[in-house]
Design an enzyme around this catalytic site. Structure first.
Site, PDB file in Angstrom:
ATOM      1  N   SER A 175       5.884  -6.452  43.118  1.00 46.73           N
ATOM      2  CA  SER A 175       6.135  -7.891  43.416  1.00 46.73           C
ATOM      3  C   SER A 175       6.511  -7.991  45.043  1.00 46.73           C
ATOM      4  O   SER A 175       5.901  -7.518  45.856  1.00 46.73           O
ATOM      5  CB  SER A 175       7.009  -8.639  42.371  1.00 46.73           C
ATOM      6  N   ASP A 362      -2.797 -11.645  36.630  1.00 46.39           N
ATOM      7  CA  ASP A 362      -1.582 -12.248  37.219  1.00 46.39           C
ATOM      8  C   ASP A 362      -2.268 -13.385  38.066  1.00 46.39           C
ATOM      9  O   ASP A 362      -3.166 -12.927  39.020  1.00 46.39           O
ATOM     10  CB  ASP A 362      -1.030 -11.032  37.991  1.00 46.39           C
ATOM     11  N   HIS A 415       1.847  -9.515  36.076  1.00 45.43           N
ATOM     12  CA  HIS A 415       2.661  -9.244  37.358  1.00 45.43           C
ATOM     13  C   HIS A 415       3.177  -8.097  37.588  1.00 45.43           C
ATOM     14  O   HIS A 415       3.486  -7.685  38.744  1.00 45.43           O
ATOM     15  CB  HIS A 415       3.386 -10.465  37.680  1.00 45.43           C
TER      16      HIS A 415
END
Length: 437
Positions: A175, A362, A415
């Site tokens: 991320s 995602d 994600h």
């Protein structure tokens, strides 16, 4: 530099720095019996006055700690505690998902820990996240500032643990750490040429669904939504024609584009952007999250980490922090790296290996966006697009480039690695050992 000279410099560094010793943790509240792995926790002071105190968890490899890779794990946010990685993504423990009853939440062993084949330092950063704290009021920090602080942390950590200086070293995260990890690799690489620093045996880095250049990447959310049948062909074609690929920094005078983007949001705002197939439940306030929500364990980890017996077991400095927050978004922070692509380019030139993977469900950071910036590096393909398999089933797709960069999708992933930890672990173990996916 000779090994003898390096050793002498290391001795000088040890004698010139006051470095706190870590603490061995053999039992944790919520886990029955002694821990089935070696865990050390501790603090490393950062800066001349060491006002910043970075908290870490260090777990040795199950296989061969003396020779297995050493990795540092950085969660995103910025401000997300590394316990998210340890408990939800790639560590040897997980929280048992049952309704909180006031007692210490239960911990169970996992089957997918990356510590099967690697030594892992889980680091709470920036200061204010997890158990990391400052002796003085927290000052505003930034991407570039954190890179230097983490580099200093690693140098001091290796002074405390010189037996790991020769282990292959990798920087790993997901991320938002997509902004930090490539810059940190570059910083370590530069630091290795300075005579008075302990050399770090840097080999490469791993990133999952990384933010790399958000202004560029967010424009891929609409093509992704169309590919996933979340918006109609007609709306997508109109968006392409009117907005011309710029969907999120729209000229206010382009009323038609703004209206079309509004229609896109009507179709997608109630979808879980971190995983399109998982129910979109409100996890913004973990104290009031429903037990039916996929993210209910986020409440459990906060209950666990805020328990005094847990803090004592982890050797957390008393009074150093108040409430422990899993994802602390109130930290004063400036995002001053606009794009990490130049760092990827420099790291490729310097010959470092890299694994970039994307969960293909995602929306926040679509896999097409990651493919696009990788393509912009302009390296030739040496192993073209193909499925990678687990037990005869397709687990995702992969492609390898001449700059030692491997891209992989995780089929059905989101994600972060928490959505498919078993598959992510197998992918990591193959890559870190030099095997093809």
């Amino acid at each position: 530099m000779s090994l003898i000279l390096k050793f002498m410099l290391l001795i000088l560094l040890v004698s010139s720095h006051h470095v706190r010793s870590g603490s061995i943790v053999k039992f944790l509240p919520g886990f029955k019996g002694p821990l089935p792995f070696e865990l050390e926790t501790g603090y490393i002071g950062i800066g001349e006055e060491e006002n910043v105190q970075f908290f870490y968890y260090f777990i040795k490899s199950d296989k061969n700690p003396q020779e297995d890779p050493l990795i540092i794990w950085l969660n995103g946010g910025p401000g997300c505690s590394c316990l998210s990685g340890l408990f939800f993504e790639n560590g040897p423990l997980a929280l048992k998902n049952k309704v909180y009853n006031g007692s210490v939440p239960s911990l169970v062993s996992t089957t997918y820990s990356w510590t099967k084949t690697a030594n892992i330092i889980f680091l709470d950063q920036p200061v204010g996240s997890g158990f990391s704290y400052s002796k003085t009021p927290i000052e505003r920090t930034s991407d570039t500032s954190e890179v230097k602080k983490i580099h200093e942390f690693l140098q001091k950590w290796l002074i405390k643990h010189p037996q790991f200086l020769s282990n292959p070293f990798y920087v790993v995260g997901d991320s938002y750490s997509g902004m930090i990890v490539p810059a940190l690799v570059h910083e370590i690489s530069k630091g290795n040429y300075i005579c008075c620093n302990p050399p770090i045996n840097l080999q490469g880095y791993v990133l999952g669904n990384p933010i790399t250049h958000i202004e560029f990447e967010q424009n891929f959310r609409i093509p992704y939504a169309h590919g996933m049948s979340l918006i109609s062909d007609e709306l997508y074609e109109s968006l392409k024609r009117i907005c011309k690929g710029n969907y999120f920094s729209v000229d206010p005078s382009n009323k038609k584009c703004l209206k079309l983007v509004e229609e896109y949001h009507k179709c997608t705002d109630n979808i879980n952007s971190h995983h399109t197939l998982i129910a979109n439940c409100d996890d913004s306030n973990t104290q009031h999250i429903s037990p039916d929500c996929y993210y209910y364990p986020y409440h459990l980890v906060e209950c666990w980490a805020n328990n005094e017996s847990v803090r004592e077991a982890l050797h957390v400095d008393k009074g150093s922090i108040g409430e422990w927050i899993r994802d602390h978004r109130g930290i004063p922070y400036k995002s001053d790296i606009r794009s990490s692509i130049p760092y990827h380019m420099n790291n490729s030139i310097n010959g470092y290996r890299s694994l970039i993977f994307s969960g293909d469900h995602d929306i926040t950071m679509p896999f097409q966006a990651t493919q696009a910036w990788i393509k912009s590096l302009n390296y030739s393909i040496i192993d073209d697009w193909r499925p990678w398999m687990i037990k005869g089933q397709i687990a995702g797709y992969t492609r390898t480039y001449s700059n030692k960069m491997t891209f992989a999708t995780v089929k059905g992933g989101g994600h972060t690695a928490e959505y498919l930890p078993e598959e992510s672990s197998i992918m990591f173990q193959r890559w870190i050992s030099g095997q093809p996916l």
